[in-house]
Design a protein around this motif. Structure first.
Motif, PDB file in Angstrom:
ATOM      1  N   HIS A  10       0.851  -1.198   0.000  1.00  0.00           N
ATOM      2  CA  HIS A  10       0.000   0.000   0.000  1.00  0.00           C
ATOM      3  C   HIS A  10       0.885   1.246   0.000  1.00  0.00           C
ATOM      4  CE1 HIS A  10      -3.669   2.261   1.868  1.00  0.00           C
ATOM      5  NE2 HIS A  10      -3.499   2.504   0.578  1.00  0.00           N
ATOM      6  N   ILE A  11       1.128   1.813  -1.176  1.00  0.00           N
ATOM      7  CA  ILE A  11       2.063   2.940  -1.263  1.00  0.00           C
ATOM      8  C   ILE A  11       1.489   4.197  -0.625  1.00  0.00           C
ATOM      9  CG2 ILE A  11       3.098   2.008  -3.361  1.00  0.00           C
ATOM     10  CD1 ILE A  11       1.585   4.094  -4.955  1.00  0.00           C
ATOM     11  N   LEU A  12       0.158   4.284  -0.511  1.00  0.00           N
ATOM     12  CA  LEU A  12      -0.439   5.469   0.105  1.00  0.00           C
ATOM     13  C   LEU A  12      -0.282   5.470   1.620  1.00  0.00           C
ATOM     14  CD1 LEU A  12      -3.730   5.813  -1.984  1.00  0.00           C
ATOM     15  CD2 LEU A  12      -1.538   6.947  -2.324  1.00  0.00           C
ATOM     16  N   THR A  33       3.022   0.996  -9.512  1.00  0.00           N
ATOM     17  CA  THR A  33       3.830   0.774  -8.313  1.00  0.00           C
ATOM     18  C   THR A  33       3.176  -0.249  -7.393  1.00  0.00           C
ATOM     19  OG1 THR A  33       4.582   3.067  -8.468  1.00  0.00           O
ATOM     20  CG2 THR A  33       4.977   1.919  -6.389  1.00  0.00           C
ATOM     21  N   THR A  34       1.850  -0.179  -7.261  1.00  0.00           N
ATOM     22  CA  THR A  34       1.143  -1.148  -6.418  1.00  0.00           C
ATOM     23  C   THR A  34       1.328  -2.568  -6.946  1.00  0.00           C
ATOM     24  OG1 THR A  34      -0.521   0.507  -5.805  1.00  0.00           O
ATOM     25  CG2 THR A  34      -1.099  -1.803  -5.476  1.00  0.00           C
ATOM     26  N   VAL A  35       1.163  -2.748  -8.259  1.00  0.00           N
ATOM     27  CA  VAL A  35       1.332  -4.073  -8.855  1.00  0.00           C
ATOM     28  C   VAL A  35       2.745  -4.601  -8.617  1.00  0.00           C
ATOM     29  CG1 VAL A  35       1.471  -5.296 -11.058  1.00  0.00           C
ATOM     30  CG2 VAL A  35      -0.482  -3.816 -10.581  1.00  0.00           C
ATOM     31  N   GLN A  36       3.752  -3.747  -8.817  1.00  0.00           N
ATOM     32  CA  GLN A  36       5.131  -4.195  -8.641  1.00  0.00           C
ATOM     33  C   GLN A  36       5.413  -4.574  -7.198  1.00  0.00           C
ATOM     34  OE1 GLN A  36       7.004  -4.821 -11.212  1.00  0.00           O
ATOM     35  NE2 GLN A  36       8.606  -5.661  -9.867  1.00  0.00           N
ATOM     36  N   GLN A  37       4.896  -3.792  -6.247  1.00  0.00           N
ATOM     37  CA  GLN A  37       5.144  -4.102  -4.837  1.00  0.00           C
ATOM     38  C   GLN A  37       4.414  -5.373  -4.414  1.00  0.00           C
ATOM     39  OE1 GLN A  37       4.567  -0.798  -2.208  1.00  0.00           O
ATOM     40  NE2 GLN A  37       6.194   0.419  -3.138  1.00  0.00           N
ATOM     41  N   ILE A  38       3.246  -5.631  -5.002  1.00  0.00           N
ATOM     42  CA  ILE A  38       2.542  -6.887  -4.710  1.00  0.00           C
ATOM     43  C   ILE A  38       3.393  -8.073  -5.168  1.00  0.00           C
ATOM     44  CG2 ILE A  38       0.552  -8.300  -5.369  1.00  0.00           C
ATOM     45  CD1 ILE A  38      -1.074  -5.688  -5.501  1.00  0.00           C
ATOM     46  N   LYS A  39       3.942  -7.967  -6.361  1.00  0.00           N
ATOM     47  CA  LYS A  39       4.774  -9.059  -6.876  1.00  0.00           C
ATOM     48  C   LYS A  39       6.019  -9.267  -6.015  1.00  0.00           C
ATOM     49  CE  LYS A  39       3.313  -8.628 -11.715  1.00  0.00           C
ATOM     50  NZ  LYS A  39       3.747  -8.355 -13.104  1.00  0.00           N
ATOM     51  N   VAL A  40       6.626  -8.175  -5.568  1.00  0.00           N
ATOM     52  CA  VAL A  40       7.802  -8.296  -4.704  1.00  0.00           C
ATOM     53  C   VAL A  40       7.428  -8.974  -3.394  1.00  0.00           C
ATOM     54  CG1 VAL A  40       9.509  -6.990  -3.388  1.00  0.00           C
ATOM     55  CG2 VAL A  40       9.004  -6.353  -5.759  1.00  0.00           C
ATOM     56  N   ALA A  41       6.289  -8.576  -2.813  1.00  0.00           N
ATOM     57  CA  ALA A  41       5.865  -9.155  -1.540  1.00  0.00           C
ATOM     58  C   ALA A  41       5.577 -10.644  -1.661  1.00  0.00           C
ATOM     59  CB  ALA A  41       4.633  -8.417  -1.015  1.00  0.00           C
ATOM     60  N   LEU A  42       5.184 -11.086  -2.860  1.00  0.00           N
ATOM     61  CA  LEU A  42       4.856 -12.502  -3.081  1.00  0.00           C
ATOM     62  C   LEU A  42       6.014 -13.267  -3.721  1.00  0.00           C
ATOM     63  CD1 LEU A  42       1.201 -12.018  -4.392  1.00  0.00           C
ATOM     64  CD2 LEU A  42       1.867 -12.988  -2.185  1.00  0.00           C
ATOM     65  N   ASN A  43       7.168 -12.625  -3.823  1.00  0.00           N
ATOM     66  CA  ASN A  43       8.368 -13.269  -4.377  1.00  0.00           C
ATOM     67  C   ASN A  43       8.172 -13.726  -5.818  1.00  0.00           C
ATOM     68  OD1 ASN A  43       9.846 -13.008  -1.925  1.00  0.00           O
ATOM     69  ND2 ASN A  43       8.779 -14.832  -1.119  1.00  0.00           N
ATOM     70  N   CYS A  44       7.474 -12.915  -6.608  1.00  0.00           N
ATOM     71  CA  CYS A  44       7.300 -13.236  -8.026  1.00  0.00           C
ATOM     72  C   CYS A  44       7.444 -11.964  -8.850  1.00  0.00           C
ATOM     73  CB  CYS A  44       5.952 -13.909  -8.283  1.00  0.00           C
ATOM     74  SG  CYS A  44       4.527 -12.971  -7.692  1.00  0.00           S
ATOM     75  N   ALA A  45       8.493 -11.210  -8.586  1.00  0.00           N
ATOM     76  CA  ALA A  45       8.685  -9.920  -9.239  1.00  0.00           C
ATOM     77  C   ALA A  45       8.852 -10.039 -10.737  1.00  0.00           C
ATOM     78  CB  ALA A  45       9.899  -9.212  -8.627  1.00  0.00           C
ATOM     79  N   ASP A  46       9.287 -11.201 -11.240  1.00  0.00           N
ATOM     80  CA  ASP A  46       9.506 -11.377 -12.678  1.00  0.00           C
ATOM     81  C   ASP A  46       8.275 -11.903 -13.404  1.00  0.00           C
ATOM     82  OD1 ASP A  46      12.121 -10.548 -12.380  1.00  0.00           O
ATOM     83  OD2 ASP A  46      12.853 -12.587 -12.006  1.00  0.00           O
ATOM     84  N   ALA A  47       7.185 -12.130 -12.682  1.00  0.00           N
ATOM     85  CA  ALA A  47       5.988 -12.706 -13.303  1.00  0.00           C
ATOM     86  C   ALA A  47       5.309 -11.693 -14.211  1.00  0.00           C
ATOM     87  CB  ALA A  47       5.019 -13.171 -12.223  1.00  0.00           C
TER      88      ALA A  47
END
Length: 697
Positions: free
Chosen positions: A543-545, A683-697
């Motif tokens: 949640h970037i906000l 940014t939200t989508v990218q941070q979600i992927k990072v949090a779920l360990n799938c940043a390259d998906a």
């Protein structure tokens, strides 16, 4: 400051009732405010409360009573004027009638004729042409749906189409209003009815629709009660699948139901107990607005076009309604499915009902602009009462879909498998919603469930506010015909879709609201994604906000048996944000999940927790819709793009934000707003992927 005196006044039963008398100064101030603003908002009432030393509730009731008194005075004055005008017109009418008695025809010496016979003949010819056209239309419907021409039908009067008892006619009882809310329909329905509104179904068409509905009910009953070889278990997911060849032979349907040149068929059946009694369920199913409230994540819109038969008041048996609905998946990428259909309820025996739906060609499709690309063949459910106050539901869905309407690649497996609109989704959603209703009526709850909610009324008010928040989110994130989505550049293959809406409702900020959404595929399970969004402790990861501000749960209300179904009130630990909280509701079942939240200020939440009506508390919900991707488990890992990899399984996530652009209804979307939305979503989508360990998906 003197706030007035109180005295005991006996009521009609002799009991003493506390009566508050305002001081002359309080009355003078209230009257002055009433002349300026008869409908003060919450802030104005709070200011008056402080100035006059009165409770906000007293201010609210005083203005309500004063408006009622003023309306009564105006009504009395209007009645006097109208009575005098009526007397004058009556006297003039009597005088004209007396004068007409002495008039004679100058050519024949007799009384004058009232109309020219030529015009009488013309009117008869026009009426005859209209009736012939209507008969031709009915004949085409009969030959298409009943398999025989209209000349082979039984006489229209009396109607005797089935052993099932029906009372055909427009219901005019106190519970159902068959007329349409034209303004509401123009706002929320893609098919605005022509004005002035005329009855949707003619007297000649009603018997045909009755026969269609009763036939659909009999078919649904057989589909529910027959197993193999009509239904077989699917090897991939264990669900019941209809054997179409056997179905066509059993119901003699082969080639008769096809509407599109190329079609595909979706069939499914599921059964489960639900925590609601049968009559309450039936009442909700037969009411279009309650039907939409019961399934906000599935039913985008629902309208009653006409009530054709009221049925029995005690059991709703024999009720027949012509309805319109639009079904959705919570993503702007999935087109909705429109249906104009008959819904019929019949009691089979004591404690057992069948509710059947069947699509029908609306008589005025061309005028209304309806162009449905899907059709519901006889579908519905069998409802059986159980001794514990629950109901057992067996649900059947049977649709034919235009094969040319191909879903987006992200949702292809979910849609083509029949999961998105299948019986299991209806059943699991119904079970969760019935549990939610049951929780709202439970008086005693553990301390943690209540948190800072001080009373049962406060709990119900909080649940009502949260439900409105979820309904608003579901209504604004789908691809309903009301939503004119625009695709703007984004950070993933799907891109960001935006839509502008003008709002004036009391429960939303007035002006222009921007809704921005995108859908992504993630190579992780829907359960894991839901857990990330639900946990307030991991909120700062996506949640970037929040600006890294940790949130604390200060209130928690359970609204289902699954621990993930709950309503939370979240507060930032930073002292600068103590006046603003987040209301959040999490909903999850086997068909998918939603996590919806909205900022809400402390004074508003205090009003809600005290048990007052939350309808006027403004909400601007954002959140996530999480669905399984429709693939089997046992994938091969993450894909390098947003397109699902063959053989993999994961989840489909729709991210949606609502932003209040301007209080002016004429505001337009500018480049700065587009860039802001793109950055926020990306940014939200990218941070979600990072949090779920799938940043390259």
């Amino acid at each position: 400051m003197d706030s007035g005196d109180e005295q005991d006044v006996p009521d009609a039963k002799g009991r003493k009732k506390r009566y508050h008398r305002h001081t002359p100064r309080q009355i003078q101030e209230l009257e002055s405010m009433f002349k300026v603003c008869p409908h003060p908002d919450e802030k104005q009432r709070m200011q008056l409360s402080r100035d006059l030393a009165l409770e906000p509730r007293q201010i609210k009731f005083w203005f309500q009573n004063r408006r009622t008194q003023m309306k009564a005075q105006h009504d009395r004055a209007d009645n006097c004027v109208l009575r005098a005008e009526n007397d004058k017109i009556r006297a003039e009418n009597i005088a004209m009638m007396e004068a007409l008695k002495s008039v004679i025809c100058p050519s024949c010496g007799g009384p004058p004729t009232h109309e020219d016979s030529y015009f009488d003949d013309q009117k008869l010819r026009m009426e005859n042409a209209r009736l012939k056209e209507e008969l031709d239309h009915v004949s085409s419907i009969a030959s298409k749906y009943l398999g025989r021409p209209v000349t082979q039908l039984p006489p229209v009067q009396p109607v005797s189409v089935s052993s099932l008892d029906l009372s055909v006619g427009v219901y005019s009882g106190p519970e159902v209003n068959p007329t349409l809310d034209l303004d509401l329909l123009r706002r929320n329905c893609s098919s605005a009815f022509p004005y002035p509104y005329t009855p949707a179904v003619s007297e000649l068409e009603k018997p045909l629709m009755v026969e269609m509905a009763t036939g659909a009910a009999e078919e649904v009953l057989r589909l529910v009660q027959t197993d193999q070889p009509l239904w077989v278990k699917s090897g991939s997911d264990g669900r019941d699948r209809l054997q179409l060849e056997i179905y066509d032979r059993m119901f003699q349907r082969s080639g008769q139901h096809l509407r599109f040149p190329h079609t595909r068929t979706e069939t499914s059946r599921d059964s489960a107990p639900v925590a609601m009694n049968a009559m309450t369920l039936i009442d909700m199913f037969m009411d279009a607005s309650k039907w939409a409230e019961l399934f906000p994540s599935i039913v985008a819109k629902a309208r009653t076009i006409e009530v054709l038969a009221a049925g029995m008041a005690s059991s709703r048996s024999g009720s027949l309604v012509l309805m319109y609905e639009e079904l959705q998946v919570l993503s702007p990428l999935v087109p909705t499915r429109e249906f104009c259909f008959l819904r019929y309820c019949q009691q089979i025996e004591s404690g057992m009902w069948v509710v059947a739906d069947v699509s029908v060609d609306y008589p005025r499709d061309n005028q209304l602009g309806l162009s449905p690309r899907s059709r519901r063949l006889p579908s519905g459910c069998l409802i059986e009462e159980t001794p514990d106050g629950y109901s057992k539901i067996t649900w059947v869905e049977h649709m034919e879909i235009d094969a040319n309407d191909q879903p987006h690649v992200l949702f292809k497996d979910l849609i083509n498998s029949g999961t998105a609109f299948g019986a299991q989704r209806w059943i699991t959603t119904l079970r969760r919603m019935c549990e939610r209703f049951a929780c709202s009526n439970v008086a005693g709850l553990p301390g943690r469930d209540l948190g800072v909610v001080s009373s049962p009324d406060g709990k119900r008010s909080m649940m009502k506010l949260a439900q409105r928040m979820v309904n608003n989110f579901c209504a604004n994130v789908g691809a309903s015909s009301d939503q004119k989505w625009t695709n703007v550049s984004g950070s993933n293959d799907v891109g960001v879709r935006v839509v502008l809406q003008k709002t004036s409702d009391a429960g939303q900020p007035s002006g222009v609201v921007l809704c921005a959404a995108t859908s992504i595929w993630l190579p992780v399970s829907a359960e894991r994604v839901f857990s990330l969004f639900k946990d307030e402790r991991t909120r700062t990861q996506w949640h970037i906000l929040s600006n890294g501000n940790t949130l604390q749960e200060v209130a928690h209300i359970t609204n289902g048996s699954h621990p993930g179904n709950c309503i939370s009130l979240l507060r930032g630990l930073s002292s600068s944000q103590n006046t603003m909280l987040l209301l959040q509701e999490c909903c999850t079942d086997a068909s998918g999940s939603v996590v919806v939240y909205s900022p809400i200020d402390l004074p508003a939440i205090n009003i809600v927790m005290s048990g007052e009506d939350p309808s006027y508390v403004p909400l601007l919900p954002s959140g996530f819709a999480i669905l399984p991707d429709g693939r089997s488990a046992g994938g091969q890992g993450a894909s390098s793009s947003s397109t699902p990899m063959v053989g993999s399984s994961g989840s489909l996530v729709t991210v949606a934000y609502q932003i209040h652009l301007s209080s002016l209804p004429s505001a337009k979307l500018n480049m700065e707003s587009v860039m802001t939305v793109n950055h926020l979503i990306g940014t939200t989508v990218q941070q979600i992927k990072v949090a779920l360990n799938c940043a390259d998906a």
